[in-house]
Design an enzyme around this catalytic site. Structure first.
Site, PDB file in Angstrom:
ATOM      1  N   HIS A   1      -6.697   9.643  -2.370  1.00 23.63           N
ATOM      2  CA  HIS A   1      -6.161   9.554  -0.997  1.00 23.63           C
ATOM      3  C   HIS A   1      -7.080  10.245   0.023  1.00 23.63           C
ATOM      4  O   HIS A   1      -7.384   9.686   1.070  1.00 23.63           O
ATOM      5  CB  HIS A   1      -4.760  10.176  -0.976  1.00 23.63           C
ATOM      6  CG  HIS A   1      -3.895   9.707   0.153  1.00 23.63           C
ATOM      7  ND1 HIS A   1      -2.532   9.628   0.064  1.00 23.63           N
ATOM      8  CD2 HIS A   1      -4.197   9.307   1.406  1.00 23.63           C
ATOM      9  CE1 HIS A   1      -2.029   9.174   1.208  1.00 23.63           C
ATOM     10  NE2 HIS A   1      -3.024   8.992   2.041  1.00 23.63           N
TER      11      HIS A   1
ATOM     12  N   ASP B   1       0.837  -1.198   0.000  1.00 22.66           N
ATOM     13  CA  ASP B   1       0.000   0.000   0.000  1.00 22.66           C
ATOM     14  C   ASP B   1       0.875   1.251   0.000  1.00 22.66           C
ATOM     15  O   ASP B   1       1.389   1.658   1.036  1.00 22.66           O
ATOM     16  CB  ASP B   1      -0.906  -0.009   1.238  1.00 22.66           C
ATOM     17  CG  ASP B   1      -1.856   1.174   1.224  1.00 22.66           C
ATOM     18  OD1 ASP B   1      -2.819   1.135   0.426  1.00 22.66           O
ATOM     19  OD2 ASP B   1      -1.625   2.150   1.962  1.00 22.66           O
TER      20      ASP B   1
ATOM     21  N   SER C   1       5.502  -2.476   9.412  1.00 26.10           N
ATOM     22  CA  SER C   1       6.593  -2.522  10.367  1.00 26.10           C
ATOM     23  C   SER C   1       7.870  -2.698   9.582  1.00 26.10           C
ATOM     24  O   SER C   1       7.851  -3.204   8.457  1.00 26.10           O
ATOM     25  CB  SER C   1       6.423  -3.686  11.340  1.00 26.10           C
ATOM     26  OG  SER C   1       7.558  -3.732  12.182  1.00 26.10           O
TER      27      SER C   1
ATOM     28  N   SER D   1     -10.405   6.746  -0.471  1.00 32.77           N
ATOM     29  CA  SER D   1      -9.898   6.646   0.895  1.00 32.77           C
ATOM     30  C   SER D   1     -10.342   7.886   1.664  1.00 32.77           C
ATOM     31  O   SER D   1     -10.421   8.985   1.095  1.00 32.77           O
ATOM     32  CB  SER D   1      -8.368   6.554   0.869  1.00 32.77           C
ATOM     33  OG  SER D   1      -7.865   6.530   2.173  1.00 32.77           O
TER      34      SER D   1
ATOM     35  N   PHE E   1      -3.584  -0.361  14.819  1.00 33.55           N
ATOM     36  CA  PHE E   1      -3.186  -0.364  16.227  1.00 33.55           C
ATOM     37  C   PHE E   1      -3.581   0.940  16.922  1.00 33.55           C
ATOM     38  O   PHE E   1      -3.123   1.224  18.030  1.00 33.55           O
ATOM     39  CB  PHE E   1      -1.675  -0.614  16.367  1.00 33.55           C
ATOM     40  CG  PHE E   1      -1.208  -1.844  15.636  1.00 33.55           C
ATOM     41  CD1 PHE E   1      -1.726  -3.099  15.945  1.00 33.55           C
ATOM     42  CD2 PHE E   1      -0.274  -1.758  14.611  1.00 33.55           C
ATOM     43  CE1 PHE E   1      -1.320  -4.241  15.270  1.00 33.55           C
ATOM     44  CE2 PHE E   1       0.148  -2.897  13.925  1.00 33.55           C
ATOM     45  CZ  PHE E   1      -0.385  -4.137  14.245  1.00 33.55           C
ATOM     46  N   GLY E   2      -4.406   1.741  16.272  1.00 42.08           N
ATOM     47  CA  GLY E   2      -4.905   2.979  16.877  1.00 42.08           C
ATOM     48  C   GLY E   2      -3.817   4.001  17.091  1.00 42.08           C
ATOM     49  O   GLY E   2      -3.113   4.368  16.145  1.00 42.08           O
TER      50      GLY E   2
ATOM     51  N   LYS F   1      -1.861   5.963  -4.535  1.00 41.57           N
ATOM     52  CA  LYS F   1      -2.930   6.939  -4.260  1.00 41.57           C
ATOM     53  C   LYS F   1      -2.653   8.287  -4.911  1.00 41.57           C
ATOM     54  O   LYS F   1      -1.495   8.699  -5.058  1.00 41.57           O
ATOM     55  CB  LYS F   1      -3.082   7.146  -2.746  1.00 41.57           C
ATOM     56  CG  LYS F   1      -3.182   5.849  -1.961  1.00 41.57           C
ATOM     57  CD  LYS F   1      -3.559   6.072  -0.508  1.00 41.57           C
ATOM     58  CE  LYS F   1      -3.435   4.782   0.279  1.00 41.57           C
ATOM     59  NZ  LYS F   1      -2.053   4.508   0.733  1.00 41.57           N
TER      60      LYS F   1
ATOM     61  N   TYR G   1       3.803   9.353   0.443  1.00 38.34           N
ATOM     62  CA  TYR G   1       4.769   8.668   1.308  1.00 38.34           C
ATOM     63  C   TYR G   1       6.216   8.933   0.869  1.00 38.34           C
ATOM     64  O   TYR G   1       7.154   8.626   1.596  1.00 38.34           O
ATOM     65  CB  TYR G   1       4.486   7.149   1.366  1.00 38.34           C
ATOM     66  CG  TYR G   1       3.079   6.809   1.832  1.00 38.34           C
ATOM     67  CD1 TYR G   1       2.290   7.763   2.500  1.00 38.34           C
ATOM     68  CD2 TYR G   1       2.517   5.563   1.610  1.00 38.34           C
ATOM     69  CE1 TYR G   1       0.992   7.460   2.914  1.00 38.34           C
ATOM     70  CE2 TYR G   1       1.221   5.260   2.035  1.00 38.34           C
ATOM     71  CZ  TYR G   1       0.475   6.219   2.671  1.00 38.34           C
ATOM     72  OH  TYR G   1      -0.803   5.923   3.081  1.00 38.34           O
TER      73      TYR G   1
HETATM   74  P1  NAD Z   1       0.187   0.525  11.566  1.00 43.01           P
HETATM   75  O1  NAD Z   1      -1.055   0.176  12.234  1.00 43.01           O
HETATM   76  O2  NAD Z   1       0.645  -0.337  10.525  1.00 43.01           O
HETATM   77  O3  NAD Z   1       1.453   0.684  12.538  1.00 43.01           O
HETATM   78  C1  NAD Z   1       1.464   1.537  13.621  1.00 43.01           C
HETATM   79  C2  NAD Z   1       2.728   1.374  14.421  1.00 43.01           C
HETATM   80  O4  NAD Z   1       2.731   0.082  15.025  1.00 43.01           O
HETATM   81  C3  NAD Z   1       4.015   1.471  13.628  1.00 43.01           C
HETATM   82  O5  NAD Z   1       4.856   2.378  14.291  1.00 43.01           O
HETATM   83  C4  NAD Z   1       4.611   0.065  13.664  1.00 43.01           C
HETATM   84  O6  NAD Z   1       5.988   0.089  13.790  1.00 43.01           O
HETATM   85  C5  NAD Z   1       3.968  -0.552  14.886  1.00 43.01           C
HETATM   86  N1  NAD Z   1       3.733  -1.996  14.706  1.00 43.01           N
HETATM   87  C6  NAD Z   1       3.505  -2.672  13.567  1.00 43.01           C
HETATM   88  N2  NAD Z   1       3.306  -3.976  13.807  1.00 43.01           N
HETATM   89  C7  NAD Z   1       3.409  -4.132  15.142  1.00 43.01           C
HETATM   90  C8  NAD Z   1       3.312  -5.244  16.000  1.00 43.01           C
HETATM   91  N3  NAD Z   1       3.048  -6.457  15.533  1.00 43.01           N
HETATM   92  N4  NAD Z   1       3.485  -5.049  17.333  1.00 43.01           N
HETATM   93  C9  NAD Z   1       3.734  -3.826  17.818  1.00 43.01           C
HETATM   94  N5  NAD Z   1       3.851  -2.719  17.056  1.00 43.01           N
HETATM   95  C10 NAD Z   1       3.698  -2.871  15.727  1.00 43.01           C
HETATM   96  O7  NAD Z   1      -0.110   2.018  11.182  1.00 43.01           O
HETATM   97  P2  NAD Z   1      -0.067   2.889   9.908  1.00 43.01           P
HETATM   98  O8  NAD Z   1       1.263   2.831   9.252  1.00 43.01           O
HETATM   99  O9  NAD Z   1      -0.656   4.168  10.346  1.00 43.01           O
HETATM  100  O10 NAD Z   1      -1.138   2.220   8.938  1.00 43.01           O
HETATM  101  C11 NAD Z   1      -0.818   1.139   8.108  1.00 43.01           C
HETATM  102  C12 NAD Z   1      -0.765   1.566   6.659  1.00 43.01           C
HETATM  103  O11 NAD Z   1      -2.013   2.109   6.273  1.00 43.01           O
HETATM  104  C13 NAD Z   1       0.230   2.685   6.325  1.00 43.01           C
HETATM  105  O12 NAD Z   1       1.559   2.244   6.277  1.00 43.01           O
HETATM  106  C14 NAD Z   1      -0.323   3.164   5.008  1.00 43.01           C
HETATM  107  O13 NAD Z   1       0.049   2.289   3.969  1.00 43.01           O
HETATM  108  C15 NAD Z   1      -1.824   3.085   5.271  1.00 43.01           C
HETATM  109  N6  NAD Z   1      -2.389   4.373   5.722  1.00 43.01           N
HETATM  110  C16 NAD Z   1      -3.248   5.025   4.895  1.00 43.01           C
HETATM  111  C17 NAD Z   1      -3.787   6.242   5.266  1.00 43.01           C
HETATM  112  C18 NAD Z   1      -4.751   6.951   4.351  1.00 43.01           C
HETATM  113  O14 NAD Z   1      -5.004   8.143   4.565  1.00 43.01           O
HETATM  114  N7  NAD Z   1      -5.305   6.278   3.374  1.00 43.01           N
HETATM  115  C19 NAD Z   1      -3.457   6.805   6.498  1.00 43.01           C
HETATM  116  C20 NAD Z   1      -2.603   6.115   7.338  1.00 43.01           C
HETATM  117  C21 NAD Z   1      -2.079   4.892   6.956  1.00 43.01           C
END
Ligand code: NAD
Length: 323
Positions: free
Chosen positions: A113, A46, A273, A167, A218-219, A80, A51
């Protein structure tokens, strides 16, 4: 390797239910991260103009294909449209640039986006353009969603993207889009975690045959690095006692419970991650099942708390997307 189920899109294509998010994956590591994620079994990536790492992500894909890890047609690459390219005539040229950055001939899915049209910024002047025209100035463009969507539809005709989607859209604008769309959006990507369940929006998507992808599963975890007040003040979901006790019952990690809660509710997920153990753990979240009661308990966390909105990143009186 973990078997990842597909979600059948209304465009006729299959989308892997678990993918890999590329936001905040640094330029110095992106190529290796993508390569290793392909090795670990991820097929959906994604990405986005915003980015700022599409060139490096593309290099990781190219290396994986060259090394015989995967074929292009086995991958599902998402990108996007940034807000400054909503004017109808800007869409095809920017997609062509993004494809060139990735080194690809087509995207599998290309999303609007944000439902926000901003004034065009020439990519040779600044790329990615970000939210501001100059300094802290926000300049909106007059492009309507109909104008932008019509241009998005041309991407399918031109075979630049197999599917198109949206999105950060909410119900009222989706109903408006469906009134004029010749090609309905295949997917809706939204912020979704136990603090922001958005059940009515999910109901709408289901009724209209639009697949939903959850981001920031993960909020608050993803927003701590921006020092967002309400992200910092909330207890992290992966440290919550209820989530942890459900995880312990299944011999799993709390993070896997949060991901499985979303996939069992039918959503696709795209966790990110850069740590190999977490990359593997996130994919393995598919390997167990929560009970209906556990899913209900987690949904009961809902507090309508949204992190990913412009007013949380910078002071603005001009952009209230989710109002
Ligand atoms: P995420 O939920 O993937 O990760 C949040 C945080 O949690 C990161 O810092 C990561 O290092 C950590 N993490 C990941 N796996 C973990 C695990 N198993 N245990 C503990 N910590 C862990 O958050 P994100 O990056 O905000 O969202 C995921 C993806 O969604 C983004 O990379 C992007 O591709 C997409 N996204 C899209 C939009 C949009 O506006 N469309 C906005 C935000 C994110």
């Amino acid at each position: 390797m973990v078997a990842v189920p597909n979600i059948k899109l209304n465009s006729g294509y299959d989308m892997p239910q678990v993918g890999f998010g590329l936001w905040k994956v640094g330029n110095d590591v992106a190529s290796d991260v993508v390569y290793n994620a392909i090795k670990a079994g991820y097929r959906l990536f994604d990405g986005a103009c915003d980015y700022g790492n599409e060139v490096e992500c593309g290099q990781g894909v190219a290396r994986a294909i060259k090394d015989g890890l995967v074929k292009r047609e086995e991958l599902f690459i998402v990108s996007k449209l940034w807000n400054t390219f909503h004017d109808g005539e800007r869409v095809v040229p920017i997609v062509q640039k993004q494809l060139a950055d990735w080194g690809l001939e087509y995207f599998d899915l290309y999303l609007i986006h944000f439902p926000v049209a901003l004034e065009y910024v020439d990519p040779s002047v600044r790329y990615p353009p970000g939210w501001h025209y100059e300094g802290d100035e926000i300049r909106r463009s007059k492009a309507t969603i109909q104008e932008t969507w019509t241009a998005m539809e041309s991407l399918v005709e031109k075979k630049l993207s197999k599917s198109i989607g949206i999105s950060n859209f909410q119900s009222q604008l989706i109903y408006d889009l469906l009134r004029h769309a010749k090609i309905p959006p295949a997917t809706l990507q939204i912020e979704h975690h136990p603090f922001l369940v958005q059940q009515e929006l999910l109901n709408l998507a289901k009724a209209e045959g639009i697949a939903v992808t959850a981001y920031s599963s993960f909020g608050p975890a993803s927003f701590l690095e921006f020092n967002m007040t309400h992200a910092v003040e909330l207890k992290p979901l992966i440290e919550d006692e209820t989530i942890k006790s459900i995880a312990a019952k299944h011999g799993r990690d709390a993070s896997q419970v949060l991901l499985r809660w979303a996939t069992q509710r039918g959503l696709a997920i795209i966790p990110k991650s850069t740590r190999p153990a977490l990359i593997a753990s996130n994919l393995a979240s598919l390997e167990f099942d929560l009970s209906e009661d556990e899913i209900k308990t987690i949904s009961g966390f809902n507090r309508g708390i949204r992190f990913n909105q412009p007013s949380n990143y910078f002071p603005t009186e001009q952009l209230w997307i989710f109002g």
